[in-house]
Design a protein around this motif. Structure first.
Motif, PDB file in Angstrom:
ATOM      1  N   GLY A   1       0.849  -1.062  -0.172  1.00  0.00           N
ATOM      2  CA  GLY A   1       0.064   0.136  -0.100  1.00  0.00           C
ATOM      3  C   GLY A   1       0.916   1.366  -0.173  1.00  0.00           C
ATOM      4  O   GLY A   1       0.805   2.183  -0.720  1.00  0.00           O
ATOM      5  N   THR A   2       1.917   1.273   0.484  1.00  0.00           N
ATOM      6  CA  THR A   2       2.905   2.450   0.768  1.00  0.00           C
ATOM      7  C   THR A   2       3.621   2.546  -0.459  1.00  0.00           C
ATOM      8  O   THR A   2       3.439   3.709  -1.138  1.00  0.00           O
ATOM      9  N   ASP A   3       3.942   1.634  -1.048  1.00  0.00           N
ATOM     10  CA  ASP A   3       4.804   1.870  -2.382  1.00  0.00           C
ATOM     11  C   ASP A   3       3.683   2.076  -3.745  1.00  0.00           C
ATOM     12  O   ASP A   3       4.273   2.925  -4.499  1.00  0.00           O
ATOM     13  N   ILE A   4       2.606   1.486  -3.490  1.00  0.00           N
ATOM     14  CA  ILE A   4       1.541   1.848  -4.530  1.00  0.00           C
ATOM     15  C   ILE A   4       1.243   3.389  -4.734  1.00  0.00           C
ATOM     16  O   ILE A   4       1.217   4.092  -5.658  1.00  0.00           O
ATOM     17  N   TRP A   5       1.355   4.077  -3.607  1.00  0.00           N
ATOM     18  CA  TRP A   5       1.060   5.420  -3.421  1.00  0.00           C
ATOM     19  C   TRP A   5       2.396   6.301  -3.835  1.00  0.00           C
ATOM     20  O   TRP A   5       2.018   7.153  -4.512  1.00  0.00           O
ATOM     21  N   GLU A   6       3.652   5.725  -3.346  1.00  0.00           N
ATOM     22  CA  GLU A   6       4.686   6.449  -3.636  1.00  0.00           C
ATOM     23  C   GLU A   6       5.073   6.178  -5.086  1.00  0.00           C
ATOM     24  O   GLU A   6       5.518   7.336  -5.799  1.00  0.00           O
TER      25      GLU A   6
ATOM     26  N   LEU B   1       9.775   5.910   6.563  1.00  0.00           N
ATOM     27  CA  LEU B   1       9.020   6.896   6.876  1.00  0.00           C
ATOM     28  C   LEU B   1       9.525   8.337   6.669  1.00  0.00           C
ATOM     29  O   LEU B   1       8.837   9.223   5.914  1.00  0.00           O
ATOM     30  N   HIS B   2      10.691   8.472   6.912  1.00  0.00           N
ATOM     31  CA  HIS B   2      11.324   9.880   6.647  1.00  0.00           C
ATOM     32  C   HIS B   2      11.527  10.289   5.062  1.00  0.00           C
ATOM     33  O   HIS B   2      11.217  11.432   4.879  1.00  0.00           O
TER      34      HIS B   2
ATOM     35  N   GLY C   1      14.199  12.235  -0.810  1.00  0.00           N
ATOM     36  CA  GLY C   1      13.436  11.212  -0.061  1.00  0.00           C
ATOM     37  C   GLY C   1      13.218   9.871  -0.785  1.00  0.00           C
ATOM     38  O   GLY C   1      13.134   9.044  -0.296  1.00  0.00           O
ATOM     39  N   THR C   2      13.283   9.910  -2.313  1.00  0.00           N
ATOM     40  CA  THR C   2      13.203   8.501  -2.963  1.00  0.00           C
ATOM     41  C   THR C   2      14.386   7.803  -2.697  1.00  0.00           C
ATOM     42  O   THR C   2      14.430   6.754  -2.407  1.00  0.00           O
ATOM     43  N   GLY C   3      15.748   8.520  -2.448  1.00  0.00           N
ATOM     44  CA  GLY C   3      16.736   7.989  -2.165  1.00  0.00           C
ATOM     45  C   GLY C   3      16.670   7.231  -0.774  1.00  0.00           C
ATOM     46  O   GLY C   3      17.504   6.025  -0.777  1.00  0.00           O
ATOM     47  N   LEU C   4      16.144   7.765   0.055  1.00  0.00           N
ATOM     48  CA  LEU C   4      16.068   7.452   1.225  1.00  0.00           C
ATOM     49  C   LEU C   4      14.885   6.144   1.405  1.00  0.00           C
ATOM     50  O   LEU C   4      15.054   5.066   1.990  1.00  0.00           O
ATOM     51  N   LEU C   5      13.759   6.333   0.641  1.00  0.00           N
ATOM     52  CA  LEU C   5      12.823   5.392   0.693  1.00  0.00           C
ATOM     53  C   LEU C   5      13.004   3.987  -0.038  1.00  0.00           C
ATOM     54  O   LEU C   5      12.917   2.780   0.459  1.00  0.00           O
TER      55      LEU C   5
ATOM     56  N   TYR D   1       1.335   3.657   5.813  1.00  0.00           N
ATOM     57  CA  TYR D   1       2.340   3.096   6.304  1.00  0.00           C
ATOM     58  C   TYR D   1       2.653   3.385   7.694  1.00  0.00           C
ATOM     59  O   TYR D   1       2.855   2.371   8.338  1.00  0.00           O
ATOM     60  N   VAL D   2       2.106   4.445   8.143  1.00  0.00           N
ATOM     61  CA  VAL D   2       1.974   4.628   9.673  1.00  0.00           C
ATOM     62  C   VAL D   2       1.052   3.779  10.257  1.00  0.00           C
ATOM     63  O   VAL D   2       1.335   3.231  11.330  1.00  0.00           O
ATOM     64  N   ARG D   3       0.043   3.755   9.649  1.00  0.00           N
ATOM     65  CA  ARG D   3      -1.031   2.876  10.242  1.00  0.00           C
ATOM     66  C   ARG D   3      -0.647   1.373  10.266  1.00  0.00           C
ATOM     67  O   ARG D   3      -1.265   0.646  11.044  1.00  0.00           O
ATOM     68  N   GLY D   4      -0.099   0.799   9.374  1.00  0.00           N
ATOM     69  CA  GLY D   4       0.149  -0.609   9.107  1.00  0.00           C
ATOM     70  C   GLY D   4       1.566  -1.211   9.759  1.00  0.00           C
ATOM     71  O   GLY D   4       1.579  -2.243   9.783  1.00  0.00           O
TER      72      GLY D   4
END
Length: 513
Positions: free
Chosen positions: A49-54, A118-119, A149-153, A222-225
């Motif tokens: 779910g996180t990656d699909i939105w990113e 997260l960051h 941010g993408t480099g961190l995620l 992400y925070v929720r799951g």
């Protein structure tokens, strides 16, 4: 379609126990973690779910970036030349991939994969919000924030996903990454349509704003799951010492200060050009991999076997750079061909050029389960080098199709969109063969405490490829790529794929994957 395996009950490598040492897991909580959306583990659905939105934010923004940059200023664009716009696109892609190196180190040694993701999401959201502001100057800080941010995620997301797999389950790992890769294509399919319709049809900054909403939704997911992760990724396996943190911080600040002084002076003199910045990133794309491989191979924590694997991985790294140089042309050279040389009239209406960017994820959704099934059935009989070669062959075929289309469009005739769609289908086959397998192989051969950094090296190949690809169209000097351009790049893919096939046995033996 193979479902990813359940989280291991005890994994000394990743610490993915889900409970504190000595504490018996609650069977109800254990069952809940096993029964997420569509029967998949809850840790998987959270990451998905996180990656699909990113990916929604990423593909949406990149679908309109070159089109926005080349649009006339009186129509809300930047009025850039085609060459400068493709350089900007290549610069952004290179920055995203280059940022994965410090991002991987921060996840491995400072924050842990979970907090790094997260960051990274927070920075990406801030970047898209900056681009949504209807001020021309807001584009560049926005792109910088998104790249950081993408480099961190991205490397830490892959590390977190990898932590739930048994280290020796190579076929299952490849299939699982392929399924995950397929899943996130849903948003990649929708993003160019939604963001493109808003950006091209209403207002460019409104399109960038839609991308910001997508990343914000990913953060919420992400925070929720993240409670379903247990202890996985909560902290680095090997924290950086205070001396190491200080050294890295000082080096980073010195590099940033020097860059600001040099380019600030360039801008003050009125001589700054996008090409000047691209020159720096081009140099970094070459130097950074050399330094990263050198430092990794000198690390005393690596065993003799691990050093052999890392040295051999350099060849896969170079092949990856060629692939990304070609694949990333889909957002620049292919997009320009769609805008200027493709017949986009359907039932009396003109289809936005950005909508063609939805073709690759659509085809990935179709092809990924097929490839995942094939890799699972083949098991160890089809090594990583052969899977790479398949991806290269598909990419070469895509460029041959585009060369044929460009030949037909040489006299200013707009060609059928079926040419472009066929090329995107072949690019999608190349992506499914290359990207998830390459990421999986990177995590499989990575020394135990260097997983995120190895994934960062995989993406660093994208930086090198993005830098090369960003300059390719600039060198050609064409407003719309011609047949010679596509033939030359297709030949590069064909040569690389052939080399991988010829040396497949040696690579497989030395890699162990």
């Amino acid at each position: 379609m193979a479902a990813p395996p359940q989280p291991p009950t005890a994994d000394p490598r990743s610490g993915a126990t889900g409970t504190a040492p000595g504490v018996v897991a609650d069977p109800l909580e254990s069952a809940a973690r096993r029964t997420g959306l569509l029967g998949r583990p809850r840790w998987f659905t959270t990451l998905f779910g996180t990656d699909i939105w990113e990916r929604f934010s990423f593909y949406g923004m990149t679908a309109i970036l070159v089109l926005y940059a080349t649009e006339d200023t009186d129509r809300g664009g930047l009025g850039m030349s085609t060459g400068d716009a493709t350089l900007l696109h290549g610069l952004y892609m290179a920055a995203v991939f280059l940022a994965s190196v410090p991002g991987g180190w921060i996840g491995d040694r400072v924050l842990g994969a979970r907090r790094a993701v997260l960051h990274g999401g927070v920075l990406i959201t801030a970047g898209h919000l900056s681009m949504a502001v209807p001020v021309t100057g807001s584009l560049y800080p926005g792109l910088l924030l998104i790249a950081c941010g993408t480099g961190l995620l991205k490397p830490n997301m892959a590390s977190l996903l990898s932590a739930f797999y048994d280290r020796e389950d190579r076929a299952g790992r490849d299939a699982g990454f392929a399924v995950f890769y397929m899943s996130v294509q849903v948003s990649a399919l929708l993003a160019p349509i939604v963001v493109g319709a808003l950006g091209e049809g209403v207002n460019w900054h409104l399109g960038f704003g839609a991308a910001a909403v997508g990343m914000a939704a990913g953060l919420f997911q992400y925070v929720r799951g993240s409670r379903h992760f247990g202890d996985t990724g909560a902290a680095p396996e090997r924290f950086a010492t205070p001396a190491e943190r200080t050294r890295v911080l000082r080096t980073g600040l010195a590099a940033v200060t020097l860059a600001v002084l040099v380019y600030g002076t360039d801008a003050a003199l009125g001589t700054f050009r996008i090409a000047h910045l691209m020159a720096l990133f081009g140099l970094l794309c070459v130097v950074a991999p050399v330094i990263c491989f050198w430092r990794l191979l000198r690390n005393p924590l690596l065993t003799a076997v691990e050093r052999v694997r890392v040295r051999t991985y350099i060849w896969l790294f170079l092949a990856s750079a060629v692939f990304w140089a070609l694949f990333l042309q889909g957002g620049s050279a292919f997009a320009l061909f769609a805008k200027h040389a493709t017949d986009r009239e359907v039932f009396g209406r003109t289809v936005p050029a950005s909508w063609f960017q939805a073709a690759v994820p659509l085809f990935v959704l179709v092809l990924a389960p097929l490839f995942a099934s094939v890799w699972t059935r083949a098991g160890e009989r089809v090594p990583t080098a052969v899977k790479y070669a398949v991806g290269m062959a598909a990419t070469a075929a895509a460029y041959l199709v585009m060369a044929s289309a460009a030949t037909r469009a040489a006299d200013g005739v707009r060609v059928s969109p079926l040419w472009l769609l066929l090329a995107f289908l072949l690019l999608a086959a190349g992506e499914v063969s290359f990207a998830p397998v390459g990421m999986s192989a990177s995590t499989a051969i990575a020394p135990a405490t260097f997983v995120s950094q190895m994934v960062a090296l995989f993406w660093l190949a994208g930086a090198l490829g993005g830098g090369i690809g960003g300059n390719a169209l600039k060198v050609s000097g064409d407003r719309v790529p011609g047949p010679g351009y596509f033939l030359a790049l297709g030949a590069a893919a064909l040569v690389t794929g052939t080399a991988l096939l010829v040396w497949r046995r040696s690579l497989t033996r030395r890699l162990g994957v």
